[in-house]
Design a protein around this motif. Structure first.
Motif, PDB file in Angstrom:
ATOM      1  N   LEU A  12      40.974  34.532  45.679  1.00 31.24           N
ATOM      2  CA  LEU A  12      42.418  34.728  45.793  1.00 31.24           C
ATOM      3  C   LEU A  12      43.068  34.964  44.430  1.00 31.24           C
ATOM      4  CD1 LEU A  12      43.338  32.076  48.513  1.00 31.24           C
ATOM      5  CD2 LEU A  12      43.332  34.562  48.751  1.00 31.24           C
ATOM      6  N   LEU A  13      42.632  34.216  43.411  1.00 34.04           N
ATOM      7  CA  LEU A  13      43.160  34.416  42.058  1.00 34.04           C
ATOM      8  C   LEU A  13      42.822  35.813  41.536  1.00 34.04           C
ATOM      9  CD1 LEU A  13      42.425  31.005  40.319  1.00 34.04           C
ATOM     10  CD2 LEU A  13      44.658  31.978  40.839  1.00 34.04           C
ATOM     11  N   THR A  14      41.596  36.239  41.771  1.00 29.71           N
ATOM     12  CA  THR A  14      41.181  37.569  41.336  1.00 29.71           C
ATOM     13  C   THR A  14      42.022  38.644  42.006  1.00 29.71           C
ATOM     14  OG1 THR A  14      38.928  36.811  40.982  1.00 29.71           O
ATOM     15  CG2 THR A  14      39.239  39.166  41.288  1.00 29.71           C
ATOM     16  N   THR A  15      42.176  38.536  43.309  1.00 28.93           N
ATOM     17  CA  THR A  15      42.961  39.517  44.051  1.00 28.93           C
ATOM     18  C   THR A  15      44.411  39.524  43.578  1.00 28.93           C
ATOM     19  OG1 THR A  15      41.546  39.136  45.964  1.00 28.93           O
ATOM     20  CG2 THR A  15      43.625  40.271  46.365  1.00 28.93           C
ATOM     21  N   GLY A  16      44.988  38.346  43.383  1.00 30.39           N
ATOM     22  CA  GLY A  16      46.366  38.262  42.917  1.00 30.39           C
ATOM     23  C   GLY A  16      46.548  38.848  41.524  1.00 30.39           C
ATOM     24  N   ALA A  59      47.002  40.792  25.294  1.00 31.09           N
ATOM     25  CA  ALA A  59      45.699  41.427  25.146  1.00 31.09           C
ATOM     26  C   ALA A  59      45.668  42.915  25.466  1.00 31.09           C
ATOM     27  CB  ALA A  59      44.683  40.708  26.023  1.00 31.09           C
ATOM     28  N   GLY A  60      46.773  43.516  25.845  1.00 32.00           N
ATOM     29  CA  GLY A  60      46.753  44.923  26.218  1.00 32.00           C
ATOM     30  C   GLY A  60      45.955  45.127  27.495  1.00 32.00           C
ATOM     31  N   LEU A  61      45.375  46.307  27.624  1.00 31.75           N
ATOM     32  CA  LEU A  61      44.594  46.597  28.828  1.00 31.75           C
ATOM     33  C   LEU A  61      43.334  45.755  28.936  1.00 31.75           C
ATOM     34  CD1 LEU A  61      44.895  50.467  29.184  1.00 31.75           C
ATOM     35  CD2 LEU A  61      46.094  48.688  30.437  1.00 31.75           C
ATOM     36  N   SER A  62      42.924  45.136  27.852  1.00 30.28           N
ATOM     37  CA  SER A  62      41.759  44.253  27.897  1.00 30.28           C
ATOM     38  C   SER A  62      42.015  43.033  28.781  1.00 30.28           C
ATOM     39  CB  SER A  62      41.386  43.800  26.492  1.00 30.28           C
ATOM     40  OG  SER A  62      41.033  44.911  25.705  1.00 30.28           O
ATOM     41  N   ALA A  63      43.260  42.762  29.119  1.00 31.47           N
ATOM     42  CA  ALA A  63      43.579  41.661  30.020  1.00 31.47           C
ATOM     43  C   ALA A  63      42.972  41.883  31.404  1.00 31.47           C
ATOM     44  CB  ALA A  63      45.095  41.488  30.134  1.00 31.47           C
ATOM     45  N   TYR A  64      42.667  43.136  31.742  1.00 27.10           N
ATOM     46  CA  TYR A  64      42.009  43.417  33.021  1.00 27.10           C
ATOM     47  C   TYR A  64      40.636  42.769  33.093  1.00 27.10           C
ATOM     48  CZ  TYR A  64      45.333  46.853  34.857  1.00 27.10           C
ATOM     49  OH  TYR A  64      46.438  47.456  35.383  1.00 27.10           O
ATOM     50  N   LEU A  65      40.076  42.400  31.955  1.00 23.08           N
ATOM     51  CA  LEU A  65      38.763  41.744  31.968  1.00 23.08           C
ATOM     52  C   LEU A  65      38.811  40.364  32.622  1.00 23.08           C
ATOM     53  CD1 LEU A  65      37.361  42.668  28.454  1.00 23.08           C
ATOM     54  CD2 LEU A  65      36.584  43.501  30.672  1.00 23.08           C
ATOM     55  N   PHE A  66      39.974  39.692  32.613  1.00 21.07           N
ATOM     56  CA  PHE A  66      40.053  38.363  33.231  1.00 21.07           C
ATOM     57  C   PHE A  66      39.770  38.418  34.727  1.00 21.07           C
ATOM     58  CE2 PHE A  66      42.596  37.283  29.398  1.00 21.07           C
ATOM     59  CZ  PHE A  66      41.750  36.295  28.932  1.00 21.07           C
ATOM     60  N   ILE A  68      38.349  40.823  36.381  1.00 22.40           N
ATOM     61  CA  ILE A  68      37.029  41.415  36.577  1.00 22.40           C
ATOM     62  C   ILE A  68      35.946  40.374  36.283  1.00 22.40           C
ATOM     63  CG2 ILE A  68      35.428  43.146  35.694  1.00 22.40           C
ATOM     64  CD1 ILE A  68      37.926  44.962  35.319  1.00 22.40           C
ATOM     65  N   GLY A  69      36.108  39.603  35.210  1.00 29.17           N
ATOM     66  CA  GLY A  69      35.154  38.541  34.891  1.00 29.17           C
ATOM     67  C   GLY A  69      35.115  37.473  35.966  1.00 29.17           C
ATOM     68  N   LEU A  70      36.271  37.127  36.485  1.00 27.88           N
ATOM     69  CA  LEU A  70      36.339  36.153  37.566  1.00 27.88           C
ATOM     70  C   LEU A  70      35.647  36.684  38.815  1.00 27.88           C
ATOM     71  CD1 LEU A  70      37.484  33.357  38.215  1.00 27.88           C
ATOM     72  CD2 LEU A  70      39.605  34.474  38.921  1.00 27.88           C
ATOM     73  N   LEU A  71      35.823  37.962  39.099  1.00 29.39           N
ATOM     74  CA  LEU A  71      35.172  38.575  40.253  1.00 29.39           C
ATOM     75  C   LEU A  71      33.653  38.588  40.086  1.00 29.39           C
ATOM     76  CD1 LEU A  71      35.599  40.076  42.937  1.00 29.39           C
ATOM     77  CD2 LEU A  71      35.645  42.193  41.605  1.00 29.39           C
ATOM     78  N   VAL A  72      33.173  38.902  38.892  1.00 24.80           N
ATOM     79  CA  VAL A  72      31.730  38.888  38.639  1.00 24.80           C
ATOM     80  C   VAL A  72      31.176  37.478  38.814  1.00 24.80           C
ATOM     81  CG1 VAL A  72      29.996  39.161  36.818  1.00 24.80           C
ATOM     82  CG2 VAL A  72      31.723  40.925  37.176  1.00 24.80           C
ATOM     83  N   GLY A 109      29.753  34.584  25.872  1.00 26.70           N
ATOM     84  CA  GLY A 109      29.523  36.023  25.991  1.00 26.70           C
ATOM     85  C   GLY A 109      30.752  36.754  26.468  1.00 26.70           C
ATOM     86  N   PHE A 110      31.447  36.162  27.440  1.00 32.13           N
ATOM     87  CA  PHE A 110      32.677  36.785  27.921  1.00 32.13           C
ATOM     88  C   PHE A 110      33.730  36.813  26.818  1.00 32.13           C
ATOM     89  CE2 PHE A 110      36.896  36.593  29.822  1.00 32.13           C
ATOM     90  CZ  PHE A 110      36.868  37.746  30.593  1.00 32.13           C
ATOM     91  N   SER A 111      33.824  35.749  26.026  1.00 29.86           N
ATOM     92  CA  SER A 111      34.798  35.719  24.929  1.00 29.86           C
ATOM     93  C   SER A 111      34.506  36.800  23.901  1.00 29.86           C
ATOM     94  CB  SER A 111      34.796  34.355  24.244  1.00 29.86           C
ATOM     95  OG  SER A 111      35.160  33.350  25.153  1.00 29.86           O
ATOM     96  N   LEU A 112      33.232  36.975  23.545  1.00 33.89           N
ATOM     97  CA  LEU A 112      32.860  38.033  22.598  1.00 33.89           C
ATOM     98  C   LEU A 112      33.187  39.411  23.169  1.00 33.89           C
ATOM     99  CD1 LEU A 112      29.419  36.768  21.247  1.00 33.89           C
ATOM    100  CD2 LEU A 112      31.618  36.775  20.062  1.00 33.89           C
ATOM    101  N   LEU A 113      32.857  39.607  24.437  1.00 37.23           N
ATOM    102  CA  LEU A 113      33.156  40.867  25.106  1.00 37.23           C
ATOM    103  C   LEU A 113      34.658  41.132  25.117  1.00 37.23           C
ATOM    104  CD1 LEU A 113      32.083  43.212  26.954  1.00 37.23           C
ATOM    105  CD2 LEU A 113      32.493  41.669  28.858  1.00 37.23           C
ATOM    106  N   PHE A 114      35.431  40.115  25.432  1.00 32.83           N
ATOM    107  CA  PHE A 114      36.882  40.242  25.488  1.00 32.83           C
ATOM    108  C   PHE A 114      37.459  40.616  24.115  1.00 32.83           C
ATOM    109  CE2 PHE A 114      41.016  38.103  24.922  1.00 32.83           C
ATOM    110  CZ  PHE A 114      41.757  38.832  25.831  1.00 32.83           C
TER     111      PHE A 114
END
Length: 184
Positions: A12-16, A59-66, A68-72, A109-114
């Protein structure tokens, strides 16, 4: 509580979050703006507009990683649930250090990627949609110029690609070191 019920809140958080980002409009009232007086266009309402504005500002468009990371993360838990009937028992009763270390490695790893994405976005991407601040957000605005001055443009770009590669490899589902329970 079953594994599917445990994954319901992150789903639900990911979808929202994804809905809030996709339907972001700079005219909506948010963290960095009072809005233009028109009705809120964000599908998640005032909270979605505010949250999307805040994360895009930072974070700009990189905020989309949150999301996406949660979905993964949710998908990997659901895959484990499907393959292991004792999924919840192993998560709650396993006191060994390997699962805890695996979680920390994935988070690191996610933090480095972000941060690699934020830095590359802030310094290399120019043609982006309208954002609350600048590409890369506050993080990129603060860190990008300092690191470019320190490393030079080529060194900085190589450093970002290195961060990106290490972040991707550390946030993988299964690493061979953790499979054999040996530590780095």
């Amino acid at each position: 509580m079953t594994g599917v019920q445990t994954c319901a809140l992150p789903i639900l958080l990911t979808t929202g979050l994804l809905l809030a980002f996709v339907t972001y409009h700079p005219g909506d009232p948010g963290w960095s703006t009072a809005g233009n007086g028109e009705p809120i266009r964000n599908a998640m309402g005032r909270i979605g507009a505010w949250l999307a504005d805040l994360l895009l500002y930072l974070a700009g468009l990189s905020a989309y990683l949150f999301p996406i990371g949660l979905l993964v993360w949710v998908i990997s838990d659901l895959r484990r649930l499907r393959s292991d009937r004792r999924f919840m028992e192993s998560r709650t009763n396993d006191r060994s250090i390997a699962p805890a270390l695996q979680a920390w490695l994935k988070a690191g790893g996610f933090s480095l990627l972000f941060f690699a994405c934020v830095l590359l976005e802030a310094t290399r991407l120019r043609l982006l949609p309208e954002l609350p601040l600048v590409p890369g957000g506050v993080f990129g605005l603060l860190l990008g110029p300092i690191l470019i001055d320190w490393m030079g443009p080529v060194g900085f770009t190589l450093f970002c690609w290195l961060l990106l590669g290490v972040g991707l490899s550390r946030s993988e589902e299964h690493t061979s070191e953790l499979q054999s329970h040996s530590f780095i």
